[in-house]
Design a protein around this motif. Structure first.
Motif, PDB file in Angstrom:
ATOM      1  N   PRO A 181       8.832   4.541  14.957  1.00 33.08           N
ATOM      2  CA  PRO A 181       8.671   3.314  15.749  1.00 33.08           C
ATOM      3  C   PRO A 181       7.656   2.318  15.194  1.00 33.08           C
ATOM      4  CG  PRO A 181       7.848   5.240  16.950  1.00 33.08           C
ATOM      5  CD  PRO A 181       8.484   5.740  15.701  1.00 33.08           C
ATOM      6  N   ALA A 182       6.686   2.782  14.415  1.00 31.90           N
ATOM      7  CA  ALA A 182       5.676   1.875  13.849  1.00 31.90           C
ATOM      8  C   ALA A 182       5.991   1.534  12.398  1.00 31.90           C
ATOM      9  CB  ALA A 182       4.286   2.495  13.970  1.00 31.90           C
ATOM     10  N   LEU A 183       7.261   1.534  12.055  1.00 29.66           N
ATOM     11  CA  LEU A 183       7.707   1.301  10.675  1.00 29.66           C
ATOM     12  C   LEU A 183       7.188  -0.025  10.117  1.00 29.66           C
ATOM     13  CD1 LEU A 183       9.518   2.039   8.209  1.00 29.66           C
ATOM     14  CD2 LEU A 183      11.365   0.843   9.390  1.00 29.66           C
ATOM     15  N   ALA A 184       7.369  -1.110  10.828  1.00 27.75           N
ATOM     16  CA  ALA A 184       7.002  -2.431  10.308  1.00 27.75           C
ATOM     17  C   ALA A 184       5.520  -2.516   9.988  1.00 27.75           C
ATOM     18  CB  ALA A 184       7.395  -3.520  11.307  1.00 27.75           C
ATOM     19  N   GLU A 185       4.682  -2.021  10.886  1.00 29.05           N
ATOM     20  CA  GLU A 185       3.233  -2.070  10.660  1.00 29.05           C
ATOM     21  C   GLU A 185       2.843  -1.208   9.471  1.00 29.05           C
ATOM     22  OE1 GLU A 185       4.716  -1.260  13.541  1.00 29.05           O
ATOM     23  OE2 GLU A 185       3.994  -2.626  15.079  1.00 29.05           O
ATOM     24  N   HIS A 186       3.470  -0.048   9.359  1.00 23.65           N
ATOM     25  CA  HIS A 186       3.166   0.862   8.264  1.00 23.65           C
ATOM     26  C   HIS A 186       3.562   0.240   6.923  1.00 23.65           C
ATOM     27  CE1 HIS A 186       2.202   5.288   7.715  1.00 23.65           C
ATOM     28  NE2 HIS A 186       2.470   4.900   6.488  1.00 23.65           N
ATOM     29  N   LEU A 187       4.725  -0.389   6.899  1.00 22.37           N
ATOM     30  CA  LEU A 187       5.181  -1.035   5.670  1.00 22.37           C
ATOM     31  C   LEU A 187       4.256  -2.185   5.257  1.00 22.37           C
ATOM     32  CD1 LEU A 187       9.057  -1.130   6.191  1.00 22.37           C
ATOM     33  CD2 LEU A 187       7.719   0.468   4.797  1.00 22.37           C
ATOM     34  N   GLU A 188       3.715  -2.901   6.223  1.00 26.89           N
ATOM     35  CA  GLU A 188       2.761  -3.975   5.916  1.00 26.89           C
ATOM     36  C   GLU A 188       1.521  -3.424   5.224  1.00 26.89           C
ATOM     37  OE1 GLU A 188       1.795  -6.460   9.293  1.00 26.89           O
ATOM     38  OE2 GLU A 188       3.920  -6.746   9.754  1.00 26.89           O
ATOM     39  N   MET A 189       1.049  -2.268   5.685  1.00 33.20           N
ATOM     40  CA  MET A 189      -0.119  -1.639   5.052  1.00 33.20           C
ATOM     41  C   MET A 189       0.200  -1.231   3.624  1.00 33.20           C
ATOM     42  SD  MET A 189      -1.496   0.755   8.103  1.00 33.20           S
ATOM     43  CE  MET A 189      -1.603   0.112   9.765  1.00 33.20           C
ATOM     44  N   HIS A 190       1.383  -0.684   3.422  1.00 36.95           N
ATOM     45  CA  HIS A 190       1.795  -0.307   2.069  1.00 36.95           C
ATOM     46  C   HIS A 190       1.833  -1.536   1.163  1.00 36.95           C
ATOM     47  CE1 HIS A 190       4.027   3.654   3.281  1.00 36.95           C
ATOM     48  NE2 HIS A 190       2.724   3.710   3.490  1.00 36.95           N
ATOM     49  N   GLU A 191       2.397  -2.609   1.664  1.00 40.36           N
ATOM     50  CA  GLU A 191       2.492  -3.841   0.873  1.00 40.36           C
ATOM     51  C   GLU A 191       1.100  -4.358   0.510  1.00 40.36           C
ATOM     52  OE1 GLU A 191       4.038  -6.979  -1.260  1.00 40.36           O
ATOM     53  OE2 GLU A 191       5.015  -5.148  -0.573  1.00 40.36           O
ATOM     54  N   SER A 192       0.180  -4.300   1.440  1.00 43.43           N
ATOM     55  CA  SER A 192      -1.183  -4.762   1.193  1.00 43.43           C
ATOM     56  C   SER A 192      -1.844  -3.958   0.070  1.00 43.43           C
ATOM     57  CB  SER A 192      -2.011  -4.658   2.477  1.00 43.43           C
ATOM     58  OG  SER A 192      -3.351  -4.993   2.235  1.00 43.43           O
ATOM     59  N   PHE A 193      -1.701  -2.642   0.105  1.00 43.02           N
ATOM     60  CA  PHE A 193      -2.277  -1.807  -0.947  1.00 43.02           C
ATOM     61  C   PHE A 193      -1.606  -2.111  -2.286  1.00 43.02           C
ATOM     62  CE2 PHE A 193      -2.567   1.865  -3.689  1.00 43.02           C
ATOM     63  CZ  PHE A 193      -3.887   2.278  -3.556  1.00 43.02           C
ATOM     64  N   ALA A 194      -0.281  -2.224  -2.284  1.00 38.82           N
ATOM     65  CA  ALA A 194       0.452  -2.496  -3.526  1.00 38.82           C
ATOM     66  C   ALA A 194       0.018  -3.828  -4.133  1.00 38.82           C
ATOM     67  CB  ALA A 194       1.957  -2.485  -3.261  1.00 38.82           C
ATOM     68  N   VAL A 195      -0.209  -4.837  -3.308  1.00 40.70           N
ATOM     69  CA  VAL A 195      -0.663  -6.146  -3.793  1.00 40.70           C
ATOM     70  C   VAL A 195      -2.051  -6.019  -4.426  1.00 40.70           C
ATOM     71  CG1 VAL A 195      -1.424  -8.435  -3.017  1.00 40.70           C
ATOM     72  CG2 VAL A 195       0.778  -7.532  -2.272  1.00 40.70           C
ATOM     73  N   LYS A 196      -2.925  -5.278  -3.789  1.00 42.98           N
ATOM     74  CA  LYS A 196      -4.279  -5.086  -4.337  1.00 42.98           C
ATOM     75  C   LYS A 196      -4.234  -4.331  -5.660  1.00 42.98           C
ATOM     76  CE  LYS A 196      -6.465  -5.262   0.170  1.00 42.98           C
ATOM     77  NZ  LYS A 196      -6.998  -4.498   1.291  1.00 42.98           N
ATOM     78  N   ALA A 197      -3.405  -3.294  -5.722  1.00 38.68           N
ATOM     79  CA  ALA A 197      -3.270  -2.539  -6.971  1.00 38.68           C
ATOM     80  C   ALA A 197      -2.700  -3.416  -8.077  1.00 38.68           C
ATOM     81  CB  ALA A 197      -2.393  -1.304  -6.741  1.00 38.68           C
ATOM     82  N   GLU A 198      -1.737  -4.255  -7.743  1.00 39.26           N
ATOM     83  CA  GLU A 198      -1.143  -5.167  -8.736  1.00 39.26           C
ATOM     84  C   GLU A 198      -2.173  -6.189  -9.214  1.00 39.26           C
ATOM     85  OE1 GLU A 198       1.492  -6.448 -11.417  1.00 39.26           O
ATOM     86  OE2 GLU A 198       1.804  -4.740 -10.104  1.00 39.26           O
TER      87      GLU A 198
END
Length: 135
Positions: A72-89
């Motif tokens: 149920p919290a898929l969208a929020e979780h995916l946003e966190m993943h995207e944030s980390f991926a952007v920082k790593a990039e």
């Protein structure tokens, strides 16, 4: 000498996630050791590549589980993943361009991710997956 060792307090309760989270512990130790041994320049380029690969692989694992089981919290979780991926990039872009990267910044990013995401958000995901029969 490692600053962190895996223990069950880090566990999300799902073996595949825990196995992948152990890679993050190894990266935190590598970042810490690079500073302690004054080898940041040697280690950081490789570590940043590892972070990007970890993000791609681990996030795909979690995304697949969340989609499969209707988290149920898929969208929020995916946003966190995207944030980390952007920082790593962004770190990768700095390293690739030859700019100096503060190893403490890398260490802090990884440690914050462990504390804020894995110890909280992924534990909630683990509880949800356990309730769905995933171990």
């Amino acid at each position: 000498m490692p600053i962190l060792k895996w223990d069950e307090n880090y566990s999300a309760g799902v073996k595949i996630l825990d196995d992948e989270h152990k890679q993050l512990i190894a990266m935190i130790n590598k970042a810490y050791d690079s500073v302690t041994n004054m080898e940041e320049d040697i280690v950081l380029r490789e570590l940043v590549k590892e972070m990007r690969a970890y993000a791609a692989s681990h996030f795909a694992t979690e995304d697949n589980l969340m989609n499969t089981y209707g988290y149920p919290a898929l969208a929020e979780h995916l946003e966190m993943h995207e944030s980390f991926a952007v920082k790593a990039e962004a770190l990768n872009n700095l390293v690739s361009s030859g700019d100096k990267v503060d190893p403490v910044k890398v260490f802090k990013l990884l440690a914050d991710w462990l504390r804020d995401h894995i110890m909280k958000t992924d534990k909630e995901l683990g509880k949800f997956l356990n309730a769905q029969g995933v171990k």
